[in-house]
Design an enzyme around this catalytic site. Structure first.
Site, short mmCIF file in Angstrom:
data_model
loop_
_atom_site.label_atom_id
_atom_site.label_comp_id
_atom_site.label_asym_id
_atom_site.label_seq_id
_atom_site.Cartn_x
_atom_site.Cartn_y
_atom_site.Cartn_z
N ASP A 149 -11.16 0.42 7.49
CA ASP A 149 -9.48 0.69 7.24
C ASP A 149 -8.88 1.07 7.56
OD1 ASP A 149 -10.11 0.05 4.76
OD2 ASP A 149 -9.23 -2.03 3.90
N ASP A 175 -15.27 6.36 0.59
CA ASP A 175 -15.43 5.03 0.72
C ASP A 175 -14.27 3.81 0.84
OD1 ASP A 175 -16.72 3.76 3.51
OD2 ASP A 175 -18.67 5.00 3.53
N GLY A 193 -10.78 -14.26 -12.42
CA GLY A 193 -9.90 -13.58 -12.32
C GLY A 193 -9.60 -12.50 -13.89
N HIS A 194 -8.65 -12.05 -14.15
CA HIS A 194 -7.98 -11.42 -15.12
C HIS A 194 -6.59 -11.30 -15.05
CE1 HIS A 194 -7.41 -9.59 -19.25
NE2 HIS A 194 -7.07 -8.80 -18.42
N SER A 195 -5.45 -11.70 -16.26
CA SER A 195 -4.34 -11.64 -15.85
C SER A 195 -3.55 -10.59 -17.49
CB SER A 195 -3.21 -13.39 -15.40
OG SER A 195 -3.37 -14.16 -16.97
N CYS A 248 1.02 -0.94 -0.06
CA CYS A 248 -0.21 -0.12 -0.10
C CYS A 248 0.85 1.10 -0.28
CB CYS A 248 -0.86 0.25 1.64
SG CYS A 248 -2.34 -1.48 0.87
#
Length: 339
Positions: free
Chosen positions: A220, A44, A132-134, A12
């Protein structure tokens, strides 16, 4: 099988600064559907879609480059971090999609371990991995798009605290400082392992306990630091006063800050928030920790004062390292005071 290691470059800490995001998002013309109850305008953690006036579908997405060299652990951290946005809304995670960027000539075994690590956390969350996607990219990146659900009247928002409500934080601070300091040999393997354990712990367990109590607001703590995310919570309407002696810190975090292990993300967070914050304690290492970008950090909730002690006790009995760190007040001249 040989050990596979990733290049470390972020977590992060790699997030785009909030000031830049505000400017960009404010320039976007957006169509407003009536069934979107929460969008990005409130900053949010997730969006909320009204399904039948009773149930809200919660949707979020998060991904980033590695902050640790172990690909399986990186997958766990990235997945726990993405799932956290759902828990920060008081919701249950239902399913997730992988998002992957991986070098064309990279070791495919590393990618396998990343995905296995992520899947282990999705399974722990009792959610289903549904695809998913790659794409190929010179730098590794991984995360999840997550769908959850929650009764509309039970959804937590990040900017609705009440005056007099106590602030509970459910994980200690300082993960980026500790991880970076460990790479420089400044903190112990034990300190590093505690940071890893914190980042791989799902906020599901804290959420499951806290939703039994009167929560007025929740978020969070991730890349914008404790002070950045608390700043979003109090916004322009409230002030938070934090008790510096009660803020939980990871072992090694203060040492890392004392050794001037600065992060770019921490510097950006300080620049964005420092005019809104007043430190009434002379403690530079603590300042650095409170501005430190957290990866897969804990939940920060504003809770009814009549519930705060009981909730804290239940969190601690369940081995969730939590603390009451402050209180919400009417608006003063600063958004946050640290005393």
């Amino acid at each position: 099988m040989k050990d596979i290691k990733l290049d470390v470059c972020g977590g992060c800490n790699a997030k785009i600064p909030p000031a830049s995001l505000d400017e960009i998002l404010n320039s976007i013309v957006n169509y407003k559907r009536k069934d979107i109850l929460v969008g990005y305008d409130s900053k949010d953690d997730s969006a909320v879609i009204n399904i039948d006036d009773k149930t809200g579908i919660i949707t979020s997405l998060d991904f980033f480059p590695p902050m640790v060299s172990d690909p399986f652990v990186f997958g766990q951290i990235a997945a726990a971090n993405a799932l956290s946005d759902i828990y920060a809304m008081g919701a249950e995670a239902i399913c997730a999609l992988n998002i992957v960027a991986f070098p064309e000539n990279g070791d495919i075994g590393a990618l396998e371990k990343i995905l296995q690590g992520g899947a282990s956390k999705v399974t722990e969350a009792k959610a289903s991995l549904v695809g998913g996607h790659s794409i190929h990219d010179p730098k590794v990146k991984y995360g999840l798009s997550v769908i959850g659900k929650c009764p509309i009247d039970k959804i937590w928002k990040n900017n609705t605290p009440k005056i007099g409500h106590k602030l509970i934080l459910t994980k200690p601070l300082g993960v980026t400082l500790v991880v970076n300091a460990h790479s420089l040999g400044l903190v112990s393997d034990e300190d590093f392992d505690l940071a890893i354990n914190s980042m791989t712990t799902l906020n599901k367990y804290a959420k499951d306990i806290l939703q039994k109590y009167k929560i007025s607001s929740a978020t969070d703590v991730t890349g914008f630091s404790l002070l950045g995310h608390l700043g979003e919570m109090v916004d322009k309407n409230f002030t938070a006063i934090l008790d510096s002696s009660q803020i939980p810190l990871l072992k090694g975090a203060r040492k890392a800050a004392s050794e001037f292990v600065f992060t770019k993300g921490g510097e950006r967070n300080r620049l964005f928030m420092e005019k809104k914050v007043e430190f009434q304690v002379d403690d530079f290492p603590l300042e650095e920790i409170l501005y430190d970008p957290q990866t897969s950090g804990g939940l920060l909730v504003a809770i009814d004062p009549n519930d705060a002690d009981k909730a804290l006790e239940e969190l601690r009995v369940n081995n969730i390292e939590s603390s009451i760190i402050g209180e919400i007040y009417k608006k003063f001249d600063k958004s946050i005071f640290i005393v």
